[in-house]
Enzyme design. Sequence first.
Site, PDB file in Angstrom:
ATOM      1  N   GLU A   1       0.813  -1.229   0.000  1.00 32.79           N
ATOM      2  CA  GLU A   1       0.000   0.000   0.000  1.00 32.79           C
ATOM      3  C   GLU A   1       0.844   1.275   0.000  1.00 32.79           C
ATOM      4  OE1 GLU A   1      -3.752   1.473   2.406  1.00 32.79           O
ATOM      5  OE2 GLU A   1      -2.051   1.278   3.763  1.00 32.79           O
TER       6      GLU A   1
ATOM      7  N   CYS B   1      -2.638  -2.149   4.447  1.00 36.34           N
ATOM      8  CA  CYS B   1      -1.235  -2.093   4.004  1.00 36.34           C
ATOM      9  C   CYS B   1      -0.838  -3.249   3.110  1.00 36.34           C
ATOM     10  CB  CYS B   1      -0.282  -2.147   5.192  1.00 36.34           C
ATOM     11  SG  CYS B   1      -0.859  -1.403   6.670  1.00 36.34           S
TER      12      CYS B   1
ATOM     13  N   HIS C   1       0.717   5.650  10.347  1.00 40.58           N
ATOM     14  CA  HIS C   1       0.082   6.243   9.163  1.00 40.58           C
ATOM     15  C   HIS C   1      -1.321   6.735   9.500  1.00 40.58           C
ATOM     16  CE1 HIS C   1       2.905   3.554   6.668  1.00 40.58           C
ATOM     17  NE2 HIS C   1       3.214   4.802   6.363  1.00 40.58           N
TER      18      HIS C   1
HETATM   19  C1  CIR Z   1       6.869   0.392   8.075  1.00 37.15           C
HETATM   20  O1  CIR Z   1       7.232   0.894   9.143  1.00 37.15           O
HETATM   21  O2  CIR Z   1       6.968   1.006   7.016  1.00 37.15           O
HETATM   22  C2  CIR Z   1       6.316  -1.006   8.109  1.00 37.15           C
HETATM   23  N1  CIR Z   1       6.939  -1.747   9.149  1.00 37.15           N
HETATM   24  C3  CIR Z   1       4.825  -1.009   8.276  1.00 37.15           C
HETATM   25  C4  CIR Z   1       4.090  -0.368   7.162  1.00 37.15           C
HETATM   26  C5  CIR Z   1       2.613  -0.432   7.332  1.00 37.15           C
HETATM   27  N2  CIR Z   1       1.941   0.182   6.255  1.00 37.15           N
HETATM   28  C6  CIR Z   1       0.827   0.891   6.382  1.00 37.15           C
HETATM   29  O3  CIR Z   1       0.329   1.155   7.470  1.00 37.15           O
HETATM   30  N3  CIR Z   1       0.290   1.375   5.263  1.00 37.15           N
END
Ligand code: CIR
Length: 255
Positions: A65, A247, A160
């Site tokens: 995402e 995500c 986010h």
């Molecule tokens: C990050 O910190 O980028 C990943 N560990 C988690 C990303 C989650 N993505 C989202 O909420 N869209």
Amino acid sequence: MPIAITRAPTPTLVHCELTWIAREPIAFELALAQHQAYCAELERLGCRMVALPPDDRFPDSCFVEDTAVVLDEIAVLTHPGAESRRGEVDLIGPVLAGFRPLARVEPPATLDGGDVVRLGRVLYVGLSRRTNRAGCDALAAIGAPLGYEVVPVPFDGCLHLKSACTPVDAETVLLNAAWVDPARFSSYRVLRVAEGEPWAGDVLPVGGAVLMNAACPRTMARVASHGHRVRPMEISEFAKAEGGLTCLSLIVEAP
Ligand code: CIR
């Protein structure tokens, strides 16, 4: 029929980025099984699946995402706020090019797809540790000629904007009021996450159902009581990586 683009988790997921939560051991085999169940549910709900292979170089690459914002007319490739994630965009670009013309957010602007909440022609963009004002402006410049309005949303306490709030349907937003001010969404029906379920606000409406975190039963009941068909999904291992339901996919609606 919507298209759902997903990427299988890599064993290097255990080295994921973390911002707001402490590191806990991730059971990779369980993560894999949870991801397979998520993909199977999307398929059952009528999505055409585009399943991408894992990529060990990018621990967080299952969280597709964040690499793009898919609009009706174009797909906007992001410039993610975390340096470790920037290479993921080059992997997703050629895939999205099969479905939409591409636009791109360029540095020094940063934007994570997880910070973009779309409600109709309005894009609410969270100003976060990952998305800066220039990222917000870049999306506004790309979206304006297509009739999208961009509304910046300050928030705090989670990674986010979509960790704090997501649409349940076209008129309803589910949110955690400790992280985002409900007044920002005063023109919608606002549902709040249940006490003790702070991470319940990230839900994925697709195919006439709403995918929700199975660890949040009281918020699920609340959403179901508003007439929604709720599908509980086990995502414990992704939650340890600060990820949620939205995500794990990029949904490309049929034009
Ligand atoms: C990050 O910190 O980028 C990943 N560990 C988690 C990303 C989650 N993505 C989202 O909420 N869209």
